[in-house]
Design an enzyme around this catalytic site. Structure first.
Site, PDB file in Angstrom:
ATOM      1  N   HIS A   1      51.920  55.244  20.309  1.00 50.14           N
ATOM      2  CA  HIS A   1      52.183  55.535  21.729  1.00 50.14           C
ATOM      3  C   HIS A   1      53.683  55.631  22.016  1.00 50.14           C
ATOM      4  O   HIS A   1      54.142  55.263  23.100  1.00 50.14           O
ATOM      5  CB  HIS A   1      51.535  54.479  22.634  1.00 50.14           C
ATOM      6  CG  HIS A   1      50.043  54.429  22.532  1.00 50.14           C
ATOM      7  ND1 HIS A   1      49.210  55.253  23.248  1.00 50.14           N
ATOM      8  CD2 HIS A   1      49.224  53.650  21.773  1.00 50.14           C
ATOM      9  CE1 HIS A   1      47.944  54.991  22.943  1.00 50.14           C
ATOM     10  NE2 HIS A   1      47.929  54.028  22.039  1.00 50.14           N
TER      11      HIS A   1
ATOM     12  N   ASN B   1      42.691  54.558  26.689  1.00 51.64           N
ATOM     13  CA  ASN B   1      42.955  55.924  26.236  1.00 51.64           C
ATOM     14  C   ASN B   1      42.210  56.911  27.124  1.00 51.64           C
ATOM     15  O   ASN B   1      41.479  56.514  28.035  1.00 51.64           O
ATOM     16  CB  ASN B   1      42.506  56.115  24.783  1.00 51.64           C
ATOM     17  CG  ASN B   1      43.403  55.402  23.792  1.00 51.64           C
ATOM     18  OD1 ASN B   1      44.587  55.180  24.047  1.00 51.64           O
ATOM     19  ND2 ASN B   1      42.850  55.042  22.648  1.00 51.64           N
TER      20      ASN B   1
ATOM     21  N   TYR C   1      49.165  43.404  20.335  1.00 49.46           N
ATOM     22  CA  TYR C   1      49.998  44.034  21.359  1.00 49.46           C
ATOM     23  C   TYR C   1      51.146  43.129  21.791  1.00 49.46           C
ATOM     24  O   TYR C   1      52.289  43.563  21.887  1.00 49.46           O
ATOM     25  CB  TYR C   1      49.152  44.437  22.574  1.00 49.46           C
ATOM     26  CG  TYR C   1      48.484  45.777  22.425  1.00 49.46           C
ATOM     27  CD1 TYR C   1      47.579  46.013  21.396  1.00 49.46           C
ATOM     28  CD2 TYR C   1      48.740  46.813  23.309  1.00 49.46           C
ATOM     29  CE1 TYR C   1      46.959  47.241  21.251  1.00 49.46           C
ATOM     30  CE2 TYR C   1      48.121  48.046  23.169  1.00 49.46           C
ATOM     31  CZ  TYR C   1      47.230  48.252  22.140  1.00 49.46           C
ATOM     32  OH  TYR C   1      46.619  49.474  21.995  1.00 49.46           O
TER      33      TYR C   1
END
Length: 492
Positions: A65, A138, A348
């Site tokens: 990303h 997404n 993350y």
């Protein structure tokens, strides 16, 4: 033993997998869980090491990303769902919550064209009165793999060849030939919607299964879906080449210019819910991120609307330093035992600490807009002004106390800890159903893209045969057409 003989070098690779310290790894495919579907155990050191190592491979660009665009706005509740959740920002129709949203491509570098065939990220940060809520998803409702143990390998296969730095189909086809659960995702990626026209004209999805909890403590599995009010529009190959050749930042510019002109992008938020008590009635696992929930059985329920009405003020501060993490939730919303979600919870936040530092949540774009307090002190790039004398808890000199308890899912778990796959894989039903829903010309374009990937000269006959077998199990006629064009005999 000569301590320097086996210095770090691929010339001394062992014939089997090991940890960084050299310990043998007997299972590099599945996480250590409580039973086949239970939560992942922190004692799975190989998983933690694998993810932690992966999270530090690129600096300072996001490892995935990297190419993205952001905008700000608000989320407004339009429908009452308090029977499902006690989340404060969803407490009543009309309630508005400020948000910042980041759209992105997934695999390619920060300066890559926005017309490449690639999933698109759709991440929303809600600045609620009870802290931030990050819905990190997404544009497609499913994913390639169901266990985060395979995430680093998956990304490596999709990234450029480490020798040539060229993305190559043979590597992708090889890796996913080991993962038939990826077929459903490929029916989205290789479909006409695989290249969105821009960020305003694409769907969004939370992808993973989360849990809603109401005031009574009743839990429901939930999927989140964003639907653009201006409709979904995509680019076919010729259009993508033309637009990308003229402007490699066309989607970023479209988003910025539309907001500047007062043409504010808007999405409707819908949810699907499943009572966990009824999940055994299904022919698929609702915690399997490679599956969608049939809308005729689990209809979309409207929740609210998302409006982006303000451009960001600084790209670095509000895009590059903007950080999302699925672990960031609020009371009334919780995780599930979705294996991919469980690993995202760790990965993350870990990659953000690597990329931005341990105090990344102090950055203005990431900090909560409500009052907050804890004893997390110091560290690199700490710029929070603090003058307390008490940095421990509890204390009779500090009035800080525990917050009021809020409901979390009342789950009891038992099982043998093991690395295993889920019981209901059912890898081929939904890909076949989706393919058969396409019009004939859309099916033809899909087949051309599948055949194009498998036509890479380095894709072996064995790999082609495996893919023909997979697609045949999804739809017999589809497999026959692919086999005919590849000159491969179907193996049913």
């Amino acid at each position: 033993m000569d301590p320097y003989k086996y210095r770090s070098s691929s010339a001394y690779n062992a014939p089997f997998w090991t940890t960084n310290s050299g310990a043998p790894v007997y299972n590099n495919n599945n996480s250590l869980t409580v039973g086949s579907r239970g939560p992942i155990l922190l004692e799975d050191y190989h998983l933690v090491e694998k993810l932690a190592n992966f999270d530090r491979e690129r600096i300072p660009e996001r490892v995935v990303h990297a190419r993205g665009a952001s905008a700000k706005g608000f989320f407004e509740v339009t429908h009452d769902i308090t029977a499902l959740t006690c989340a404060d920002f969803l407490r009543a129709p009309g309630v508005q919550t400020p948000v910042i949203v980041r759209f992105s491509t997934v695999i390619h570098e920060r300066g890559s064209p926005e017309t490449l065939r690639d999933p698109r990220g759709f991440a929303v940060k809600f600045y609620t009165r009870e802290g931030n809520f990050d819905l990190v998803g997404n544009n497609f409702p499913v994913f390639f793999i169901r266990d985060g143990m395979k995430f680093p390998d998956m990304v490596h296969s999709l990234k450029p060849n480490p020798k040539s730095h060229i993305q190559e189909d043979w590597r992708i086809m090889d890796f996913f030939s080991h993962h038939p659960e990826s077929l459903h995702m490929f029916t989205f990626l290789l479909d006409d919607i695989g290249v969105p026209q821009d960020y305003r004209h694409m769907d969004g999805s939370g992808v993973n299964t989360y849990t809603l909890i109401n005031k009574a403590g009743k839990a429901y599995y939930v999927k989140f879906h964003w639907k653009p009010t201006c409709g979904v529009k995509s680019l076919l190959e010729e259009e993508a080449i033309k637009i990308g050749g003229a402007n490699h930042s066309h989607a970023t510019q479209d988003l910025y210019d539309s907001i500047a002109a007062g043409n504010y992008p808007e999405w409707k938020l819908f949810i699907q819910t499943i009572d966990p008590d009824h999940e055994d009635r299904l022919d698929f696992d609702p915690l399997d991120v490679t599956k969608t929930w049939p809308e005729d059985i689990f209809p979309l329920q409207p929740v609210g609307r998302l409006v982006l009405n303000k451009n960001i003020d600084n790209f670095f501060a509000e895009n590059e330093q903007l950080a999302f993490c699925p672990a960031i939730i609020v009371p009334g919303i919780y995780y599930s035992d979705d294996k991919l979600l469980q690993t995202r919870i760790f990965s993350y936040s870990d990659t953000q600490r690597h990329r931005l530092g341990p105090n990344y949540l102090q950055l203005p774009a990431n900090a909560p807009k409500c009052a907050h307090h804890n004893n997390h002190y110091d560290g690199f790039m700490n710029f929070m002004h603090r003058d307390e004398e008490i940095d421990y808890f509890p204390s009779r000199y500090d009035p800080a106390r525990h917050a009021e308890q809020y409901p979390i899912p009342p789950v009891r778990l038992s099982g043998k800890r093991d690395k295993c796959v889920i019981e209901k894989e059912n890898n081929f039903k939904q890909p076949g159903e989706r393919y058969r829903s396409f019009s004939p010309d859309r099916q033809e374009r899909f087949i051309n893209r599948v055949v194009g990937g498998l036509s890479d000269p380095r894709v072996t006959h064995e790999v082609r045969s495996i893919w023909v077998s997979y697609w045949s199990q999804a739809d017999k006629s589809l497999g026959q057409k692919i086999a005919s064009r590849l000159n491969v005999k179907p193996n049913y």
